[in-house]
Design a protein around this motif. Structure first.
Motif: not given
Length: 183
Positions: A172-179, A181-183
């Motif tokens: 979940e942390k990795q998913k949040l960090s990917d979101v 960085t995509a912004e």
């Protein structure tokens, strides 16, 4: 209770002389083989005596073996144990292999416990006033009326997180960090 128990001696089934604690004490003390030299029903016992008796005596030096030839009588095995029990067994028309098995049974048992009326199912040399131990002996009595799961009785909230939970949190942390960085 039926009245047949009135005529049985009562006692406990227990390992005699703390048997097995420290050393093993064989319980068979004496075995008497009574047979006829000519009677046909004694053939199996005579074969055992000719083929296996010397080996049996060498393997069991604590057992005294008596041979008692009797004329025109059926073959009998009498086993005497350290606790005073005597087991009498007729081996009329039994084969050599059957007699070998029965002698092994007599060698390994501790006497005639089938004719023993049990006073209790458990026995100890050091009885307790409090009774036998169970898994519930030292449990908190409030546990009987509690609605479970209860954090007061269980350590469910204090347990460390499992490896699966740790992986799920990392994902979940990795998913949040990917979101982010995509912004």
């Amino acid at each position: 209770m039926s009245n047949k128990n009135l005529f049985l001696k009562s006692g406990f089934i227990r390992a005699p002389i703390q048997n097995g604690v420290g050393r093993f004490v064989p319980q068979l003390q004496r075995i008497v083989l009574k047979f006829c030299k000519t009677y046909g029903a004694s053939q199996g016992l005579r074969e055992f005596i000719e083929q296996d008796l010397v080996d049996f005596a060498k393997e069991n030096p604590s057992v005294v073996v008596y041979l008692k030839p009797r004329r025109h009588r059926g073959p009998v095995i009498v086993a005497e144990y350290l606790n005073g029990d005597r087991v009498w067994m007729s081996v009329h028309n039994k084969t050599h292999s059957e007699i070998t098995k029965w002698i092994e049974v007599l060698r390994t048992q501790q006497g005639d416990i089938s004719s023993l009326r049990l006073r209790k199912y458990q026995y100890t040399d050091y009885p307790s006033v409090q009774g036998p131990w169970t898994p519930f002996t030292f449990k908190d009595p409030e546990l009987n009326t509690a609605q479970l799961p209860d954090p007061h009785f269980g350590a469910n909230d204090r347990l460390p997180i499992t490896a699966t939970e740790k992986l799920r949190l990392l994902f979940e942390k990795q998913k949040l960090s990917d979101v982010k960085t995509a912004e």
